[in-house]
Write a protein that holds these residues in place. Sequence first.
Motif, short mmCIF file in Angstrom:
data_model
loop_
_atom_site.label_atom_id
_atom_site.label_comp_id
_atom_site.label_asym_id
_atom_site.label_seq_id
_atom_site.Cartn_x
_atom_site.Cartn_y
_atom_site.Cartn_z
N HIS A 151 0.88 -1.16 0.00
CA HIS A 151 0.00 0.00 0.00
C HIS A 151 0.92 1.21 0.00
N ILE A 152 0.51 2.30 -0.65
CA ILE A 152 1.43 3.43 -0.76
C ILE A 152 1.51 4.26 0.51
N ILE A 153 0.53 4.14 1.39
CA ILE A 153 0.56 4.92 2.63
C ILE A 153 0.92 4.03 3.83
N ARG A 312 -1.89 14.56 -11.65
CA ARG A 312 -2.39 15.34 -10.51
C ARG A 312 -2.30 14.56 -9.20
N CYS A 313 -2.16 13.23 -9.33
CA CYS A 313 -2.22 12.34 -8.15
C CYS A 313 -1.30 12.82 -7.03
N ILE A 314 -1.86 12.91 -5.82
CA ILE A 314 -1.05 13.32 -4.67
C ILE A 314 -0.71 12.11 -3.78
N ARG A 315 -0.95 10.90 -4.31
CA ARG A 315 -0.54 9.67 -3.63
C ARG A 315 -1.16 9.53 -2.24
N CYS A 316 -2.46 9.70 -2.17
CA CYS A 316 -3.12 9.60 -0.87
C CYS A 316 -3.58 8.18 -0.58
N GLY A 317 -3.74 7.37 -1.61
CA GLY A 317 -4.15 5.98 -1.39
C GLY A 317 -5.64 5.76 -1.26
N ALA A 318 -6.44 6.83 -1.30
CA ALA A 318 -7.89 6.65 -1.10
C ALA A 318 -8.51 5.77 -2.17
N CYS A 319 -8.00 5.87 -3.40
CA CYS A 319 -8.61 5.07 -4.47
C CYS A 319 -8.45 3.57 -4.19
N MET A 320 -7.31 3.17 -3.64
CA MET A 320 -7.16 1.74 -3.34
C MET A 320 -7.98 1.33 -2.12
N PRO A 341 -6.40 1.30 -8.18
CA PRO A 341 -6.83 1.99 -9.40
C PRO A 341 -5.75 2.90 -10.00
N ILE A 342 -5.11 3.72 -9.20
CA ILE A 342 -4.12 4.62 -9.79
C ILE A 342 -2.95 3.81 -10.34
N GLY A 343 -2.61 2.72 -9.66
CA GLY A 343 -1.54 1.85 -10.15
C GLY A 343 -1.91 1.21 -11.47
N VAL A 372 -13.83 9.14 -4.64
CA VAL A 372 -13.08 9.61 -3.48
C VAL A 372 -11.81 10.38 -3.84
N CYS A 373 -11.35 10.26 -5.08
CA CYS A 373 -10.07 10.89 -5.43
C CYS A 373 -10.11 12.38 -5.11
N PRO A 374 -9.19 12.84 -4.24
CA PRO A 374 -9.23 14.23 -3.80
C PRO A 374 -8.96 15.24 -4.90
N VAL A 375 -8.29 14.82 -5.98
CA VAL A 375 -8.00 15.78 -7.05
C VAL A 375 -8.80 15.44 -8.31
N LEU A 376 -9.88 14.68 -8.10
CA LEU A 376 -10.86 14.41 -9.16
C LEU A 376 -10.26 13.84 -10.43
N ILE A 377 -9.36 12.88 -10.30
CA ILE A 377 -8.85 12.20 -11.49
C ILE A 377 -9.94 11.23 -11.96
N PRO A 378 -10.34 11.32 -13.21
CA PRO A 378 -11.40 10.40 -13.69
C PRO A 378 -10.83 8.99 -13.89
N LEU A 379 -10.63 8.29 -12.80
CA LEU A 379 -9.90 7.01 -12.86
C LEU A 379 -10.60 5.96 -13.71
N ALA A 380 -11.92 5.87 -13.61
CA ALA A 380 -12.63 4.83 -14.37
C ALA A 380 -12.47 5.08 -15.87
S1 SF4 Z 1 -7.26 8.77 -4.80
FE1 SF4 Z 1 -6.50 10.13 -6.43
S2 SF4 Z 1 -4.84 11.29 -5.45
FE2 SF4 Z 1 -5.27 9.57 -4.10
S3 SF4 Z 1 -3.80 7.99 -4.74
FE3 SF4 Z 1 -5.69 7.60 -5.88
S4 SF4 Z 1 -5.43 8.73 -7.80
FE4 SF4 Z 1 -3.89 9.51 -6.39
#
Ligand code: SF4
Lengths: 476, 218
Positions: A151-153, A312-320, A341-343, A372-380
């Motif tokens: 996990h990144i965090i 934009r990802c700030i590596r918060c880990g919320a997406c996982m 997801p970000i991975g 949940v992505c804090p910087v609104l990356i359209p991950l899907a």
């Molecule tokens: S939720 Fe968004 S900002 Fe956080 S790790 Fe995933 S992609 Fe990056």
Amino acid sequence: MHNDPHFDFTASLEKALADPQLGENFKNAMTGLRGKRLAIFPDADELAKLRATGKAVKARALSKLPELLVRLEANCVKNGIRVHWAQTGEEANAMILDILRAHGATRLVKGKSMASEETGLNHYLEKHDVEALETDLGEFIIQLDGETPSHIIVPAVHKNKKQVAETFHRHLPGAPYTEDVQELNAMARKTLREKFRTAHAGLSGVNFAVAETGTLVLVENEGNGRMCTHVPPVHIALMGIDKVVENLSDLPPLLRLLTGSATGQLMTTYLNCITSPRREGEKDGPKEVHLVLLDNGRTRLFADPQLSAGLRCIRCGACMNNCPVYVRVGGHAYGSVYPGPIGSVLTPQFEGIDAKGDLAGASSLCGACEEVCPVLIPLAEHLRRIRAEGQGCPDTCHVRGCGSKRTLAETLAWKAWAFLESNPWLRERLLRLAGLLGDRIPAVGPLKAWTSARTTPKLAPKSLRQLVREEGIRHE
Amino acid sequence: MSSQDAREQILSRLGAHKPGPPPTVAPHLAWSAPVLAPAERTASLVKRMEAMRAEIRRTPEKKWKEALAQLLTDKGPATLAYGPGAWFAKDLKTLLAKSNTEAKPYAEDAEHFRDTLFGTAASITSVQAGIAETGALVLIPGPGEPRLLSLVPPVHIAVLRASDIVSTLAEALETLSSGTTMASNVVLVTGPSKTADIELTLAFGVHGPKEVVVLLLE
Ligand code: SF4
């Protein structure tokens, strides 16, 4: 495990799913993290504002990335920080080794840095007789077992306290077996304090680098990051070029989003802003600070109008934490530095669709990540794009290994489908045949794999078109 | 490839692609932290820092010496490190001379003082500002009060004037950058060092101080 050209994602997933303890550890931890995030953002309106602002701040920085990097460099140099540029992980590793060698440094203490996981720094340094010791508690635990973060965090989240107790008992000289978390913590403290005191150099990641002032900003709770950046005589900071922001005033929304989304904290225990090495008259702090700016595929992402949003990802880990797939299989199953997801979006772009494109398939496209992505990356959307990239795309593509998933069988199947759809007579005949035989089609080959986790649909004896023709359309 | 070549390559690759203009945030979606009236700031800082397990001792400004003496008696550290440049350094020296705590002034380079500091029981530093929004202390180490003071000893005593508490992080950052150059290091501290890396169980004092005591002068 990383960059393994023979990585078999399916086998890796099966292995993870077969380990009930692993599933249990992730389920507990992720449930906890999700709850904390929800608790820290009780006000939906405020959260919406924060996310819109955070997205805009990062997007603004990316919109002038080259300019900001140059400004960051100039201000760092003015402050006495030496700046290095590296296009690849190998280049970054070699530069770091050069800096260490110039100081005769053989003992390096490391704060958490995902960028150094990308470059495989520890392994590289060990090969060159430098001890690279992870000091974040989670990283320390997994380093003892020769593992990578899951996990990144919270890198050791795949282990429960029994497993940590065994690790410490096995690897730390004289450590008794105990499952008491406070005692385990005390053992790590004792071991690592000695390492901090005697290290020749310290390495850290960077959460945000402020171009306006040439300041490196690090967030952490443990204090190991401060130890690594303040105690040894040399500090090396390694950062991806996507970490630069324009102004100090950009920090408050980003910090709130990062710590809130990652661990449900209003703020971490420490926010460490480093602007220069030890100045004249100061009694401590490193005498040299080096900043290594790492590309490693980021410029390629930058060139893609859609996928560049991933920077934009700030590596918060919320997406996982919120991903139904990640929660069940854990980070190691992805066989990549960044899981979840970000991975699944970044890794295929960094390592090539041919090698890691399958990761994008590990998603139900439920959209929980982007919710949940804090910087609104359209991950899907990005996951769908990576999947499509596997089949190839029109000319202006920057994604590595684009089209590499396209198989002859698939190409033929699509051609056949197109042919059928444009020949109604044939289509009708075949549909009727399928209606008659449908339930008796044997599940072999791809059909067998497909039906192993899905219910085979029952084919109706008559097609919809046929029914309409016979019965007409009822308007009511 | 040299760093210089890599620099050229990276910048030229980035420069080859012109992203659109920076997006703007609709005014109704722009976020900034709420600004608190001075009277609410202290209460907010105390509440938030206590939630982070910092110990807060409030004292009228006039009686700060008595309060500090009491604090030292209560904690009873064998040794106390401090920076000779702290505004309270002189009074502290007098105070320590009468106590059982041995003074350890951080007056020489880390290369000489580091081992002493790693063996010191507690430290005391001044605090530049407090942040009400998040509950945090702003420390600006420098020649008079070096960086490691607030990090290495297991107990950190921080002396904060209530009048130095600002509302938001944004406000604090503004003051930091308004000078010509930023201080070489600025650290915000919300409480004792902690981790939740084992089963998300919170444990305090993993690498930094196990205890943070704020002496709040009002
Ligand atoms: S939720 Fe968004 S900002 Fe956080 S790790 Fe995933 S992609 Fe990056």
